[in-house]
Design an enzyme around this catalytic site. Structure first.
Site, short mmCIF file in Angstrom:
data_model
loop_
_atom_site.label_atom_id
_atom_site.label_comp_id
_atom_site.label_asym_id
_atom_site.label_seq_id
_atom_site.Cartn_x
_atom_site.Cartn_y
_atom_site.Cartn_z
N LYS A 65 0.76 -1.05 -0.04
CA LYS A 65 0.04 -0.03 0.05
C LYS A 65 0.64 1.22 -0.02
O LYS A 65 2.05 1.23 0.48
CB LYS A 65 -0.68 0.11 1.47
CG LYS A 65 -2.30 0.83 0.92
CD LYS A 65 -3.43 0.14 0.44
CE LYS A 65 -4.45 1.12 0.41
NZ LYS A 65 -5.56 0.27 -0.22
P1 NAD Z 1 -12.91 8.45 -2.54
O1 NAD Z 1 -11.87 9.39 -2.10
O2 NAD Z 1 -13.28 8.23 -3.70
O3 NAD Z 1 -14.23 8.79 -1.50
C1 NAD Z 1 -14.26 8.63 -0.14
C2 NAD Z 1 -15.53 9.52 0.30
O4 NAD Z 1 -15.59 9.47 1.61
C3 NAD Z 1 -15.58 10.95 -0.31
O5 NAD Z 1 -16.84 11.40 -1.12
C4 NAD Z 1 -15.27 11.66 1.00
O6 NAD Z 1 -15.81 12.99 1.09
C5 NAD Z 1 -15.82 10.75 2.24
N1 NAD Z 1 -15.44 10.93 3.30
C6 NAD Z 1 -14.13 11.18 3.85
N2 NAD Z 1 -13.99 11.30 5.04
C7 NAD Z 1 -15.33 11.21 5.42
C8 NAD Z 1 -15.89 11.15 6.69
N3 NAD Z 1 -15.19 11.25 8.07
N4 NAD Z 1 -17.43 10.94 7.00
C9 NAD Z 1 -18.12 10.67 5.86
N5 NAD Z 1 -17.68 10.65 4.64
C10 NAD Z 1 -16.18 10.82 4.53
O7 NAD Z 1 -12.22 6.95 -1.89
P2 NAD Z 1 -12.65 5.53 -2.26
O8 NAD Z 1 -11.57 5.05 -3.24
O9 NAD Z 1 -14.15 5.37 -2.45
O10 NAD Z 1 -12.31 4.73 -0.94
C11 NAD Z 1 -13.19 4.57 0.27
C12 NAD Z 1 -12.62 3.40 1.07
O11 NAD Z 1 -12.67 2.26 0.20
C13 NAD Z 1 -11.31 3.59 1.64
O12 NAD Z 1 -11.30 2.75 3.00
C14 NAD Z 1 -10.58 2.84 0.57
O13 NAD Z 1 -9.36 2.28 1.10
C15 NAD Z 1 -11.34 1.74 0.43
N6 NAD Z 1 -11.12 0.89 -1.07
C16 NAD Z 1 -11.08 1.72 -2.05
C17 NAD Z 1 -11.12 1.03 -3.21
C18 NAD Z 1 -10.94 1.57 -4.61
O14 NAD Z 1 -11.04 0.95 -5.70
N7 NAD Z 1 -11.08 2.93 -4.81
C19 NAD Z 1 -10.60 -0.38 -3.13
C20 NAD Z 1 -10.89 -1.12 -2.26
C21 NAD Z 1 -10.88 -0.30 -0.92
#
Ligand code: NAD
Length: 476
Positions: free
Chosen positions: A107
């Protein structure tokens, strides 16, 4: 955020690992080898921006190299730190093993608020960060392949891929150095939606087993289920959109960083997303009650809670108040170890992160294979498949005509049946198959062993056994 005195994110992951490994028969040495993070590289680099030098801190952590390349996203957020990146790298090891993608776990992260910089500045910063990692083989198609995570997406992955290609001009596999690229720059159809799509497939698979559904005191399928989603970013938006538009689930609340929206009649996910894109906030959205303290809605009465924002949001301070009987961890580590204990005692069913959000790495795997094979999925088979279907349909129609039967295919059937699978259909098929297979592997342990009470322990047991088997076969 986790309350004071709770273990850190990495400690939380280790404690969950320990709980599972206590039920396994591994030698203490091997157990320790799997648990520890192999290495974490910290980089501090300067970029001249707005007339002065700005210094940034970034990390790339490699948890396990039992398989190579290692795989894991790159996160852009101010909260990025070594503990977090190591916890996320460990989760990648277990996730890849659970969904059988042939990777070790890694990561990366950069301490940055991506909204504070213009796109051309972000490009400069990303290219410089990538340069630092590439020259140490911490980005490399055969050794370490990043992907998007919180705060990054297709655009950043395209910059990283281009930076790698510039520094490795004769590497014919250069495009495979990173996944999550836009389709026009070596990406694959269906990658942007993949993690959210995987959450949908995970829920569909869960609801195929009435026995499992009953454990969450629910019945039926996704249709009509009242859902609360936290985070309307890549993962949360796609998951909420698909289950509401395709499976009939009702999204009654959306929690964002600046508050939450609540409407018992259901929110229209696409319209909320467009509102955020236009106004930069969910505040002011019509057709819903606005709640200032958004996190409070995690405690709302609902059928399914989907934390899809970040880690540690369900902690010892609010776990007892969580009413959802079913939680699917779309984010990584949204439930702390302490909260997990409280929820388990309450009988909450938790579909764990390492399974629930594995759709992203699964489709990243397909993209990496596509880049290495230098051909789009379906390119060779699609028309051959169509030709065989046409043969069959023509023959059936001819036989019916010969026999004078009043026989016609249902409207729409012919078009649908004759259409050969393109890349997107194949990606979805591969993802669905992966999510079903991994659920069944967890489920076999969950139901098959008296000492395993929940899906998280089951998931760890499946993953750790596979990682252990790889190490043993290497002679360790
Ligand atoms: P992203 O940046 O696209 O979206 C995150 C969202 O959460 C944003 O809309 C942000 O405004 C909101 N947010 C941030 N802090 C917050 C809070 N305290 N309360 C409420 N909303 C909040 O990120 P993502 O890629 O969707 O990732 C989200 C989660 O999923 C993370 O834990 C990431 O590790 C996990 N993840 C992502 C992927 C991927 O393919 N993008 C894959 C596996 C896991």
């Amino acid at each position: 955020m986790a309350v004071a005195g709770e273990p850190s994110f990495r400690e939380s992951v280790d404690l969950m690992f320990n709980r599972a490994v206590a039920l396994m028969d591994l030698s203490p040495g091997l157990e320790q080898k799997i648990r520890v993070c192999n290495s974490t590289y910290t980089v501090r680099f300067g970029v001249r921006l707005r007339g002065k030098i700005e210094t940034f801190v970034g990390y790339r952590s490699v948890h396990s190299e039992h398989m190579e390349p290692v795989k894991g996203g790159i996160r852009y957020a101010m909260s990025v730190n070594q503990d977090e990146v190591e916890a996320l790298a460990a989760l990648m090891t277990y996730k890849c093993a659970l969904v059988e993608t042939p990777f070790g776990g890694s990561k990366g992260g950069l301490c940055i608020d991506p909204r504070a910089w213009e796109p051309h500045e972000l490009e400069q910063i990303t290219r410089r960060f990538a340069y630092e990692l590439i020259k140490r083989d911490l980005i490399n198609p055969a050794q370490n392949v990043p992907a998007p995570d919180m705060g990054t997406g297709e655009r950043e992955m395209a910059w990283i891929a281009d930076q790698y290609a510039r520094m490795n001009t004769t590497d014919i596999n250069a495009k495979a150095c990173v996944t999550g690229k836009p389709p026009h720059a070596g990406g694959i159809q269906g990658r942007v939606e993949a993690t959210g799509r995987g959450v949908q497939y995970a829920l569909r698979e869960f609801f195929r087993y009435p026995e499992d559904v009953a454990k969450a005191h629910l019945t039926g399928d996704l249709d009509g289920k009242r859902v609360v989603v936290q985070g309307l970013g890549n993962v949360g938006y796609h998951a909420a959109k698909f289950i509401s538009e395709e499976d009939g689930a009702k999204i009654i609340a959306i929690i964002e960083r600046d508050g939450a929206l609540h409407n018992e009649d259901g929110l229209h996910v696409e319209t909320v997303k467009q509102w955020i894109a236009k106004h930069g906030t969910i505040k002011g959205y019509p057709d819903a009650n606005f709640v200032d303290d958004g996190a409070k809605l995690l405690e709302l009465d609902c059928d399914i809670l989907i934390p899809a924002a970040m880690e540690g949001v369900i902690h010892m301070g609010n776990a007892a108040q969580i009413k959802a009987p079913l939680i699917i961890e779309a984010a990584n580590g949204p439930i702390t170890f302490g909260a997990d204990e409280i929820l388990r005692q309450k009988g909450t069913v938790i579909i764990p992160d390492m399974y629930a959000n594995a759709g992203g790495v699964t489709v990243s795997y397909f993209e990496w294979v596509k880049n290495l094979s230098h051909i789009r999925f379906g390119r060779m088979q699609r028309r051959a498949e169509e030709a065989r279907h046409i043969l069959l349909v023509d023959e059936l129609e001819r036989l019916a005509a010969d026999k004078g039967l009043d026989w016609t295919l249902s409207p729409g059937f012919k078009e649908q049946y004759l259409k050969g699978a393109g890349e997107l259909e194949l990606v979805r098929s591969g993802l669905d198959d992966t999510m079903r297979g991994a659920y069944q592997a967890m489920r076999a342990i969950w139901h098959g062993r008296d000492d395993v009470e929940d899906l998280r322990v089951a998931a760890y047991i499946v993953s750790i056994s596979r990682v252990a088997a790889t190490y043993v076969s290497k002679g360790l």
